[in-house]
Design a protein around this motif. Structure first.
Motif, PDB file in Angstrom:
ATOM      1  N   GLN A 181       0.840  -1.189   0.000  1.00 37.32           N
ATOM      2  CA  GLN A 181       0.000   0.000   0.000  1.00 37.32           C
ATOM      3  C   GLN A 181       0.880   1.246   0.000  1.00 37.32           C
ATOM      4  O   GLN A 181       1.893   1.297   0.693  1.00 37.32           O
ATOM      5  N   PRO A 182       0.503   2.273  -0.790  1.00 39.70           N
ATOM      6  CA  PRO A 182       1.292   3.501  -0.760  1.00 39.70           C
ATOM      7  C   PRO A 182       1.225   4.155   0.613  1.00 39.70           C
ATOM      8  O   PRO A 182       0.211   4.050   1.305  1.00 39.70           O
ATOM      9  N   ASP A 183       2.305   4.802   0.995  1.00 46.15           N
ATOM     10  CA  ASP A 183       2.402   5.484   2.288  1.00 46.15           C
ATOM     11  C   ASP A 183       1.729   6.851   2.174  1.00 46.15           C
ATOM     12  O   ASP A 183       2.208   7.721   1.461  1.00 46.15           O
ATOM     13  N   MET A 184       0.614   7.024   2.858  1.00 48.79           N
ATOM     14  CA  MET A 184      -0.125   8.285   2.788  1.00 48.79           C
ATOM     15  C   MET A 184       0.397   9.317   3.791  1.00 48.79           C
ATOM     16  O   MET A 184      -0.173  10.383   3.939  1.00 48.79           O
ATOM     17  N   GLN A 185       1.488   8.998   4.475  1.00 42.45           N
ATOM     18  CA  GLN A 185       2.040   9.903   5.488  1.00 42.45           C
ATOM     19  C   GLN A 185       3.430  10.415   5.095  1.00 42.45           C
ATOM     20  O   GLN A 185       4.229  10.743   5.964  1.00 42.45           O
ATOM     21  N   LEU A 186       3.735  10.466   3.791  1.00 50.43           N
ATOM     22  CA  LEU A 186       5.044  10.971   3.368  1.00 50.43           C
ATOM     23  C   LEU A 186       5.264  12.363   3.943  1.00 50.43           C
ATOM     24  O   LEU A 186       4.388  13.221   3.849  1.00 50.43           O
ATOM     25  N   GLN A 212       8.539   2.056  -3.103  1.00 47.45           N
ATOM     26  CA  GLN A 212       8.720   3.271  -3.901  1.00 47.45           C
ATOM     27  C   GLN A 212       7.904   3.196  -5.193  1.00 47.45           C
ATOM     28  O   GLN A 212       7.247   4.165  -5.582  1.00 47.45           O
ATOM     29  N   LEU A 213       7.941   2.037  -5.834  1.00 42.79           N
ATOM     30  CA  LEU A 213       7.191   1.860  -7.072  1.00 42.79           C
ATOM     31  C   LEU A 213       5.692   2.044  -6.826  1.00 42.79           C
ATOM     32  O   LEU A 213       4.998   2.705  -7.608  1.00 42.79           O
ATOM     33  N   TRP A 261       0.837   5.026  -7.702  1.00 45.09           N
ATOM     34  CA  TRP A 261      -0.357   5.621  -7.110  1.00 45.09           C
ATOM     35  C   TRP A 261      -0.462   7.088  -7.525  1.00 45.09           C
ATOM     36  O   TRP A 261      -1.535   7.569  -7.894  1.00 45.09           O
ATOM     37  N   ALA A 262       0.678   7.797  -7.492  1.00 42.31           N
ATOM     38  CA  ALA A 262       0.672   9.202  -7.913  1.00 42.31           C
ATOM     39  C   ALA A 262       0.320   9.329  -9.393  1.00 42.31           C
ATOM     40  O   ALA A 262      -0.420  10.230  -9.792  1.00 42.31           O
TER      41      ALA A 262
END
Length: 197
Positions: free
Chosen positions: A19-24, A51-52, A57-58
């Motif tokens: 899962q992408p990290d939504m807290q970057l 990272q991928l 996601w972006a």
């Protein structure tokens, strides 16, 4: 015949991404300050699946899952953008709704994407942005290019936020890439991004 069967089985592999990290902890202003076009990559250092996942996601991931809406705007909400992940071990298509990669080829097409700029092929990953113009009734060429631009900018900003290098490129051997991936005439190769350290 056995080789063809094995290649087809390989092409059906599906890989779940983290899962992408939504807290970057990077602001938009910081990412914009860091964004630049880099054309040299460390061939010996790969990017992680985490990272991928962030970058994909972006590029065109789902940010409103209840309505299946994406991080990028698309003309008439056509959601025409497809992102292919191209590595040494082959090519996979990003599936945004379940955050997976579906393998479509075992071929390394990075030299075809690098085209005349062969120094680019040292990037461990290329993201290939394709517009599926079957999704539009009219103005497909304009809409597809516009939507690809949104995805490309998001890739640039996420790479900057993650401390990775990239550069948006239109150069590639489009005919050979389309053939290698079995794309239809309506799947237009728009841009590619070599990514790495």
């Amino acid at each position: 015949m056995l080789a063809a069967v094995a290649a087809n089985m390989n092409a059906q592999e599906v890989k779940q991404l983290p899962q992408p990290d939504m807290q970057l902890n990077v602001t938009l202003t910081e990412a914009l300050q860091k964004r630049r076009s880099d054309r040299e990559f460390n061939a010996d250092r790969d990017i992680t699946d985490q990272q991928l996942s962030q970058i994909l996601w972006a590029a065109c991931g789902v940010n409103r899952p209840d309505r299946k809406l994406l991080t990028i705007p698309t003309a008439v909400n056509a959601q025409d953008i497809q992102v292919y992940v191209c590595r040494k071990d082959g090519v996979a298509l990003y599936q945004p709704y379940d955050n997976t990669l579906k393998k479509v080829s075992g071929e390394d097409i990075r030299p075809l994407l690098a085209e005349r700029q062969q120094n680019m092929k040292s990037a461990p990953v290329f993201l290939l942005i394709v517009s599926d113009q079957e999704k539009f009734r009219h103005n497909a060429e304009v809409y597809g290019a516009m939507d690809a631009g949104y995805a490309s900018q998001d890739i640039c900003l996420m790479c900057a936020a993650l401390g990775l290098k990239t550069v948006p490129r239109a150069m590639m051997n489009k005919e050979a890439v389309a053939k290698a991936l079995g794309l239809s005439e309506k799947q237009i190769l728009e841009l590619n991004h070599p990514i790495g350290y």
